[in-house]
Design a protein around this motif. Structure first.
Motif, PDB file in Angstrom:
ATOM      1  N   ALA A   1       0.748  -1.019   0.016  1.00 39.15           N
ATOM      2  CA  ALA A   1       0.002   0.048  -0.061  1.00 39.15           C
ATOM      3  C   ALA A   1       0.883   1.129  -0.142  1.00 39.15           C
ATOM      4  CB  ALA A   1      -1.108  -0.207   1.164  1.00 39.15           C
ATOM      5  N   ALA A   2       2.068   1.117   0.733  1.00 41.36           N
ATOM      6  CA  ALA A   2       2.747   2.314   0.718  1.00 41.36           C
ATOM      7  C   ALA A   2       3.569   2.643  -0.498  1.00 41.36           C
ATOM      8  CB  ALA A   2       3.938   2.118   1.839  1.00 41.36           C
ATOM      9  N   ILE A   3       4.012   1.659  -1.412  1.00 43.16           N
ATOM     10  CA  ILE A   3       4.733   1.918  -2.342  1.00 43.16           C
ATOM     11  C   ILE A   3       3.298   2.300  -3.623  1.00 43.16           C
ATOM     12  CG2 ILE A   3       5.373   0.359  -4.830  1.00 43.16           C
ATOM     13  CD1 ILE A   3       6.883  -1.280  -2.678  1.00 43.16           C
ATOM     14  N   GLU A   4       2.177   1.866  -3.455  1.00 40.01           N
ATOM     15  CA  GLU A   4       1.365   2.380  -4.522  1.00 40.01           C
ATOM     16  C   GLU A   4       0.914   3.732  -3.964  1.00 40.01           C
ATOM     17  OE1 GLU A   4      -1.622   2.744  -7.331  1.00 40.01           O
ATOM     18  OE2 GLU A   4       0.080   1.201  -7.120  1.00 40.01           O
ATOM     19  N   ALA A   5       0.725   4.203  -2.876  1.00 39.39           N
ATOM     20  CA  ALA A   5       0.630   5.460  -2.583  1.00 39.39           C
ATOM     21  C   ALA A   5       1.693   6.512  -3.234  1.00 39.39           C
ATOM     22  CB  ALA A   5       0.557   5.746  -0.808  1.00 39.39           C
ATOM     23  N   ILE A   6       2.945   6.087  -2.933  1.00 34.49           N
ATOM     24  CA  ILE A   6       3.917   6.972  -3.605  1.00 34.49           C
ATOM     25  C   ILE A   6       3.936   7.188  -5.330  1.00 34.49           C
ATOM     26  CG2 ILE A   6       6.515   7.194  -4.320  1.00 34.49           C
ATOM     27  CD1 ILE A   6       5.638   8.263  -1.339  1.00 34.49           C
ATOM     28  N   ARG A   7       3.558   5.984  -5.641  1.00 34.07           N
ATOM     29  CA  ARG A   7       3.251   5.668  -7.207  1.00 34.07           C
ATOM     30  C   ARG A   7       2.483   6.912  -7.722  1.00 34.07           C
ATOM     31  NH1 ARG A   7       3.741  -0.663  -8.069  1.00 34.07           N
ATOM     32  NH2 ARG A   7       6.097  -0.724  -8.419  1.00 34.07           N
ATOM     33  N   VAL A   8       1.282   7.119  -7.103  1.00 31.06           N
ATOM     34  CA  VAL A   8       0.113   7.961  -7.436  1.00 31.06           C
ATOM     35  C   VAL A   8       0.355   9.496  -7.001  1.00 31.06           C
ATOM     36  CG1 VAL A   8      -1.402   6.145  -7.564  1.00 31.06           C
ATOM     37  CG2 VAL A   8      -1.363   7.586  -5.590  1.00 31.06           C
ATOM     38  N   SER A   9       1.445   9.727  -6.395  1.00 31.60           N
ATOM     39  CA  SER A   9       1.856  11.037  -5.733  1.00 31.60           C
ATOM     40  C   SER A   9       2.571  11.810  -6.675  1.00 31.60           C
ATOM     41  CB  SER A   9       2.613  10.927  -4.269  1.00 31.60           C
ATOM     42  OG  SER A   9       1.853  10.263  -3.280  1.00 31.60           O
ATOM     43  N   ARG A  10       2.512  13.280  -6.839  1.00 27.98           N
ATOM     44  CA  ARG A  10       3.349  13.959  -7.437  1.00 27.98           C
ATOM     45  C   ARG A  10       3.985  14.983  -6.789  1.00 27.98           C
ATOM     46  NH1 ARG A  10       2.287  10.200  -9.887  1.00 27.98           N
ATOM     47  NH2 ARG A  10       1.318  10.157 -12.097  1.00 27.98           N
ATOM     48  N   PHE A  11       5.416  15.499  -7.224  1.00 27.49           N
ATOM     49  CA  PHE A  11       6.196  16.293  -6.321  1.00 27.49           C
ATOM     50  C   PHE A  11       6.513  17.480  -7.255  1.00 27.49           C
ATOM     51  CE2 PHE A  11       5.855  12.270  -4.481  1.00 27.49           C
ATOM     52  CZ  PHE A  11       6.102  12.476  -3.199  1.00 27.49           C
ATOM     53  N   THR A  12       6.898  18.617  -6.685  1.00 29.61           N
ATOM     54  CA  THR A  12       7.473  19.669  -7.113  1.00 29.61           C
ATOM     55  C   THR A  12       9.230  19.343  -7.028  1.00 29.61           C
ATOM     56  OG1 THR A  12       7.903  20.851  -5.079  1.00 29.61           O
ATOM     57  CG2 THR A  12       5.895  21.510  -6.479  1.00 29.61           C
ATOM     58  N   GLY A  13       9.880  20.120  -7.909  1.00 30.88           N
ATOM     59  CA  GLY A  13      11.299  20.186  -7.571  1.00 30.88           C
ATOM     60  C   GLY A  13      11.777  19.482  -8.952  1.00 30.88           C
ATOM     61  N   GLY A  14      11.068  18.999  -9.809  1.00 35.99           N
ATOM     62  CA  GLY A  14      11.983  18.301 -11.030  1.00 35.99           C
ATOM     63  C   GLY A  14      12.346  16.798 -10.770  1.00 35.99           C
ATOM     64  N   ALA A  15      13.639  16.492 -11.487  1.00 34.73           N
ATOM     65  CA  ALA A  15      14.186  15.389 -11.277  1.00 34.73           C
ATOM     66  C   ALA A  15      15.172  15.197  -9.898  1.00 34.73           C
ATOM     67  CB  ALA A  15      15.262  15.109 -12.489  1.00 34.73           C
ATOM     68  N   ARG A  16      14.869  14.307  -8.996  1.00 33.36           N
ATOM     69  CA  ARG A  16      15.569  14.115  -7.807  1.00 33.36           C
ATOM     70  C   ARG A  16      16.012  12.600  -7.652  1.00 33.36           C
ATOM     71  NH1 ARG A  16      15.847  18.485  -4.286  1.00 33.36           N
ATOM     72  NH2 ARG A  16      15.092  20.494  -5.419  1.00 33.36           N
ATOM     73  N   THR A  17      16.730  12.364  -6.818  1.00 36.75           N
ATOM     74  CA  THR A  17      17.023  10.896  -6.341  1.00 36.75           C
ATOM     75  C   THR A  17      17.232  10.932  -4.969  1.00 36.75           C
ATOM     76  OG1 THR A  17      19.530  11.455  -6.577  1.00 36.75           O
ATOM     77  CG2 THR A  17      18.539  10.491  -8.535  1.00 36.75           C
TER      78      THR A  17
END
Length: 347
Positions: A224-240
């Protein structure tokens, strides 16, 4: 819930014992620097002198400012029922220790191979100190998610987020946040599960390479945690090297069956059918057990003086741990009953 069977009589009234001395007075007023991570490693379990299979849960780690030479192993004695559940847990007699408050609750949440009841069981938990620079990363993460004391110092956070550029300023902010349906996820009785999700983001702020960086092993929470992050979106462009924690509260661990009060009432009891309180006892739950959702009970006897003060408080039985009895004694001592001509006893 805590429960009290009341015993009343005109006997010397006991006062509430003083609180434990402060940490600095116990350990000579000296604090080690820098802070260290203190872990408690469970040893072998022996019942009637014979080693048994299985292992106790590892208690939560602590941030400690103490001299490691002054912290000793902490031992408990207990019993195991036919289903493998621990009960009658009590710490061995010895000096007060300001650390290790999660050891009793962790032992209460432990399970051992069932089949036969076992008595006279013993276990010791050995302290292990690590600097924040050398402590196991999983322990630092677990502490950051479920702290048992002060916040994790910056040195610990720097180790957790040492990989990648996700912590560089300006840090990414969520535009769309996914959340697991926690109530639908299985909960571990007496244990708080957690999952730290690792991921990178592409130029559009979409998570990629989503994985579990560390976790307690709850497969439903991990998915469930992996799926929650997959559908999220963030600012900041490409990050690692981005990280995000999710956790599931402990599942309720019901209290062992409680005996009937009448079975424990003294034959010479002299008490009213209903106790009238002028100051009702202040109820409170053992904090370390509340965090693990561990239920318990205590049957406590006490007497009252004619002027209404409560004394001669005794624990008749408490489960799954003696800590519930200690808490119940403090609760009863905080109350005051209606004055009477002779006081009362034997409830």
């Amino acid at each position: 819930m805590l429960h009290a069977a009341l015993l009343f009589s005109v006997l010397p009234v006991l006062t509430v014992p003083p609180p434990p001395p402060p940490i600095d007075s116990i350990f000579g007023g000296q604090r080690a620097s820098p802070p260290q991570l203190l872990a408690w490693n469970p040893g072998e379990v022996r019942c009637d002198g014979v080693a048994i299979g299985g292992a106790a849960l590892r208690p939560g780690s602590e941030i400690a400012f103490l001299d490691p030479q002054r912290v000793r192993a902490i031992s408990y004695h207990f019993a195991i029922d036919a289903a493998g559940r621990t009960h009658s847990i009590a710490r061995d007699a010895g000096e007060f220790s300001p650390v290790g408050q999660d050891i009793g609750p962790a032992l209460a949440a432990s399970r051992f191979p069932g089949s036969a009841k076992r008595a006279n069981c013993q276990i010791s938990f050995a302290p292990k100190f690590d600097s924040l620079a050398s402590a196991p990363l999983a322990d630092l993460i677990a502490y950051s998610i479920h702290p048992t004391g002060p916040k994790l110092p910056k040195e610990g956070w720097d180790r957790i987020g040492a990989v990648g550029n996700c912590r560089d300023k300006p840090r990414p902010a969520p535009l769309l946040s996914g959340h697991p349906e926690f109530r639908k996820l299985k909960a571990t009785p007496g244990a708080r599960d957690w999952a730290l999700v690792g991921y990178d983001t592409d130029t559009a702020g979409r998570p990629v390479d989503v994985r579990i960086a560390q976790g307690s092993g709850n497969d439903e929470l991990d998915a469930a945690a992996i799926e929650a992050i997959r559908v999220s979106r963030f600012t900041g462009g490409a990050r690692t090297g981005c990280l995000y924690p999710y956790w599931r509260s402990a599942g309720k661990l019901p209290a062992p069956e409680r005996p009937a009060e009448e079975q424990m009432r003294p034959a010479d009891a002299v008490c009213p059918a209903k106790v009238e309180w002028t100051t009702r006892p202040t109820t409170s739950y053992p904090p370390a057990y509340r965090k693990r959702a561990i239920e318990g009970w205590a049957i406590v006897s006490f007497d009252t003086a004619p002027w209404g003060e409560v004394g001669n408080v005794k624990v008749l039985d408490a489960q799954p741990s003696a800590d519930f009895g200690s808490q119940a004694m403090n609760i009863i001592r905080s109350g005051r009953v209606t004055p009477s001509a002779q006081g009362a006893s034997g409830c």
